[in-house]
Design an enzyme around this catalytic site. Structure first.
Site, PDB file in Angstrom:
ATOM      1  CD1 TRP A  34      -3.160   0.354   0.756  1.00 19.43           C
ATOM      2  CD2 TRP A  34      -2.674  -1.757   1.003  1.00 19.43           C
ATOM      3  NE1 TRP A  34      -4.414  -0.431   0.649  1.00 19.43           N
ATOM      4  CE2 TRP A  34      -4.219  -1.725   0.544  1.00 19.43           C
ATOM      5  CE3 TRP A  34      -2.301  -2.943   0.926  1.00 19.43           C
ATOM      6  CZ2 TRP A  34      -4.964  -2.745   0.311  1.00 19.43           C
ATOM      7  CZ3 TRP A  34      -2.975  -4.246   0.824  1.00 19.43           C
ATOM      8  CH2 TRP A  34      -4.547  -4.255   0.596  1.00 19.43           C
ATOM      9  CD1 TRP A  36      -1.958   5.286   3.067  1.00 18.80           C
ATOM     10  CD2 TRP A  36      -1.865   7.226   4.083  1.00 18.80           C
ATOM     11  NE1 TRP A  36      -3.103   5.307   3.786  1.00 18.80           N
ATOM     12  CE2 TRP A  36      -3.373   6.676   4.700  1.00 18.80           C
ATOM     13  CE3 TRP A  36      -1.446   8.472   4.731  1.00 18.80           C
ATOM     14  CZ2 TRP A  36      -4.073   7.090   5.263  1.00 18.80           C
ATOM     15  CZ3 TRP A  36      -2.677   8.882   5.581  1.00 18.80           C
ATOM     16  CH2 TRP A  36      -3.945   8.273   5.855  1.00 18.80           C
ATOM     17  CG  ASP A  37      -0.451   1.129   4.731  1.00 20.75           C
ATOM     18  OD1 ASP A  37      -1.188   1.750   4.119  1.00 20.75           O
ATOM     19  OD2 ASP A  37      -0.649   0.621   6.032  1.00 20.75           O
ATOM     20  N   GLY A 165      -7.515   7.746   2.007  1.00 22.85           N
ATOM     21  CA  GLY A 165      -6.993   6.903   3.224  1.00 22.85           C
ATOM     22  C   GLY A 165      -8.006   6.702   4.471  1.00 22.85           C
ATOM     23  CG  ASP A 167     -10.671   3.145   3.443  1.00 21.21           C
ATOM     24  OD1 ASP A 167      -9.696   3.920   3.356  1.00 21.21           O
ATOM     25  OD2 ASP A 167     -10.285   1.879   3.404  1.00 21.21           O
ATOM     26  CD1 TRP A 354     -10.407   4.856   7.974  1.00 24.91           C
ATOM     27  CD2 TRP A 354      -9.494   6.454   9.052  1.00 24.91           C
ATOM     28  NE1 TRP A 354      -8.967   4.619   7.688  1.00 24.91           N
ATOM     29  CE2 TRP A 354      -8.327   5.419   8.608  1.00 24.91           C
ATOM     30  CE3 TRP A 354      -8.980   7.845   9.442  1.00 24.91           C
ATOM     31  CZ2 TRP A 354      -7.004   6.059   8.542  1.00 24.91           C
ATOM     32  CZ3 TRP A 354      -7.692   7.895   9.567  1.00 24.91           C
ATOM     33  CH2 TRP A 354      -6.810   7.098   9.112  1.00 24.91           C
ATOM     34  CD  GLU A 397      -6.578  -1.602   9.922  1.00 24.56           C
ATOM     35  OE1 GLU A 397      -7.124  -2.604  10.562  1.00 24.56           O
ATOM     36  OE2 GLU A 397      -6.778  -1.171   8.938  1.00 24.56           O
TER      37      GLU A 397
END
Ligand code: DGY
Length: 426
Positions: A34, A36-37, A165, A167, A354, A397
Site C-alpha cells: 500500500w 502511504w503505508d 486513506g 475510507d 475511520w 491498526e
C-alpha cells in the site's frame, strides 16, 4: 512490555511483514504493498536499517505509471485473501496496480530519510538514490496538480473514499449518496472474514466503493475523464493538507539538488494551495473540513484531519486558536487522542475504522505539526497518548479513543513504524 521489548517487537513486525523489497501492512487483511503505508514503514526501517528504508520507497515507485500517477495498491504477488484484487481493478499495468492514489506522504518521508542519512555522514552514499527518486516524486505531485485539482483551486479532489486513506469517514456520506450502486452485482468481501464487521465499513459503503472502481475501469482508468466525470469528487482536507506539506518538503529537496526549474513550479503549487485551502475553512464550525466540489457543501464533520493545518505549515492566529480549542475540548471527552471523528458527533463509533478510532500515523502528523508550531504541550500530549496505546495494547491498526482497545488488524506495520520513529520518544 518495556520500551526495549517494544522496540524489538516493532522491528520484528516490520521484518515479518517484509516481502522482499516491500512490506505488507498486515499479512492477512492487506497482503500487498500500500502506498502511504509503505512511506511510513520506511521511517520505521530508517531507525535500524537505512538501506531497507530507501528500498521500501524505491519499490513503490517501480509501480509508477508513465503519467506520474502512483497507485494506492501494488499487487506484486497474487493473494486470494483480499477483495477487490487485481482482476477487479483491471488497470492492465505491469506490475498490476489499483487505479486510484493515496495521501502523498512520500516526499515528506524521503526528505526525512535524506536528513537522517546526512546526519549519519552518509549523504554522498545516498545522494544518487535521492537524485533518482526526486523526478519520480515530482512527477507524482505534478500529476496531482493536473488530475486531482483540475480547476486549480489549490486543494486535492479525491475521486474515491479509499483515495483519502480515511475510507469510511462520515465526511464522504453525503457526497456518496449520488453514486449509483444498482449495477454493482454480487461480490464476496474478504475483510469481514478476517475482522469483526463492527470494525469495518458497511455493505452500502462497499457497494459505493465498488461502483466507483467500476466507473474508473469503464473509462480505461483515464485520469482526465475521471477528473471531469467521476460521480464522487470531494476536496479532502486531509489530502490537501498533506500535499501542501509534501510540496514544501519536495521544494526543499529540489533546492538541495539544485533543480531550480522544478523548485519554481513547486513554489507555484504551494502558493496556490496556501490561498485555495481557505475554501476548506468552515466558519460556523470554526474548523477545517472537507467539501464536495460538485455541490460546494461542507461535510460539517470535525475529524482528525481537521488538526493537520499545523503539519501543512499554515499559520493564522484566529484559526489556530479555534483548532486548539477543539483539540482541548476533544481531549476532555476521550482518554486517547486523536479520535478520527469528534466524539461529540452523533456518528461517532469508537471501534469502526475511520468513524472514531485513533490512528497512529495521523497522530504522528498532528504531533509533528504541533511541535513545529512550537505547541510543545499539545504535541507531547498526542505523542504520549500514542505511546500509551501501543504500550498497553501492542501494535494494532487503530485503537478505541475511549478505552484504548485495539481495532482492526494486529501486528500492523505502520503502527510499529510510528513507534520506532516517533511515539517512543528519544
Ligand atoms: C481496504 O481495503 O480497506 C483499504 O483501506 C483500501 O485501500
Amino acid at each position: 512490555m518495556t520500551t526495549i521489548d517494544l522496540n524489538a517487537a516493532a522491528r520484528e513486525i516490520l521484518k515479518a511483514n517484509g516481502r522482499g523489497g516491500y512490506t505488507v501492512p498486515n499479512g492477512r487483511v492487506y497482503p500487498f504493498q500500500w502506498n502511504w503505508d509503505s512511506a511510513f514503514v520506511a521511517l520505521g526501517f530508517d531507525t535500524f536499517d537505512r538501506p531497507r528504508a530507501w528500498t521500501e520507497v524505491e519499490t513503490l515507485f517501480r509501480a509508477q505509471w508513465d503519467d506520474g500517477f502512483l497507485p494506492h495498491i501494488v499487487f506484486w504477488k497474487d493473494d486470494p485473501g483480499y477483495f477487490p484484487g487485481a482482476s477487479v481493478w483491471a488497470t492492465g499495468k505491469e506490475p498490476v496496480t489499483s487505479g486510484i492514489t493515496q495521501p502523498p506522504v512520500a516526499a515528506t518521508v524521503v526528505r526525512k530519510l535524506w536528513k537522517s542519512a546526512a546526519e549519519a555522514d552518509e549523504a554522498d552514499h545516498y545522494r544518487p538514490r535521492l537524485e533518482a527518486l526526486f523526478p519520480k516524486l515530482f512527477a507524482w505531485h505534478r500529476w496531482f496538480a493536473a488530475y486531482r485539482d483540475p480547476d486549480r483551486r489549490g486543494v486535492v479532489v479525491a475521486t474515491h473514499p479509499w483515495e483519502t486513506g480515511r475510507d469510511n469517514s462520515p465526511e464522504w456520506d453525503v457526497p456518496s449518496e449520488v453514486i449509483d450502486v444498482s449495477n454493482v452485482g454480487d461480490y464476496v468481501r474478504r475483510d469481514t472474514s478476517h475482522l469483526d464487521s463492527k470494525m469495518r465499513p458497511t455493505k452500502l459503503e462497499y457497494d459505493r466503493y465498488l461502483a466507483l472502481v467500476q466507473f474508473g475501469r469503464a473509462t480505461g482508468w483515464d485520469h482526465a475523464r475521471i477528473a471531469a466525470e467521476n460521480p464522487f469528487r470531494v476536496a479532502d482536507v486531509g489530502m490537501s493538507m498533506i500535499l501542501l506539506r509534501a510540496n514544501r518538503d519536495l521544494a526543499a529537496l529540489a533546492e538541495e539538488l539544485g533543480r531550480s526549474e522544478e523548485s519554481e513550479e513547486i513554489r507555484g503549487w504551494i502558493q496556490l494551495a496556501e490561498r485555495g485551502i481557505d475554501w476548506l475553512w468552515h466558519d460556523e464550525l470554526s474548523a477545517w473540513c472537507s467539501r464536495d466540489t460538485l455541490t460546494g457543501r461542507f461535510s460539517g464533520h470535525i475529524t482528525s484531519a481537521s488538526f493537520l493545518s499545523f503539519y501543512a505549515g499554515l499559520a493564522d492566529a484566529g484559526r489556530d486558536a479555534a483548532t486548539r480549542a477543539h483539540f482541548d475540548r476533544i481531549a476532555g471527552l476521550v482518554d486517547y487522542l486523536m479520535p478520527s471523528l469528534d466524539p461529540a458527533d452523533p456518528g461517532f463509533q469508537m471501534i469502526r475504522y475511520w468513524r472514531g478510532p485513533v490512528w497512529a500515523v495521523v497522530n504522528y502528523m498532528i504531533g509533528t505539526g504541533l511541535a513545529e508550531a512550537d505547541d510543545r504541550e499539545r504535541a507531547e500530549k498526542v505523542r504520549q497518548d500514542t505511546l500509551e496505546l501501543m504500550r498497553r495494547n501492542g501494535f494494532y491498526e487503530a485503537y478505541s479513543p475511549v478505552d484504548g482497545t485495539g481495532s482492526g488488524g494486529d501486528d500492523f506495520s505502520w503502527t510499529a513504524a510510528i513507534w520506532l520513529t516517533w511515539a517512543k520518544g528519544i
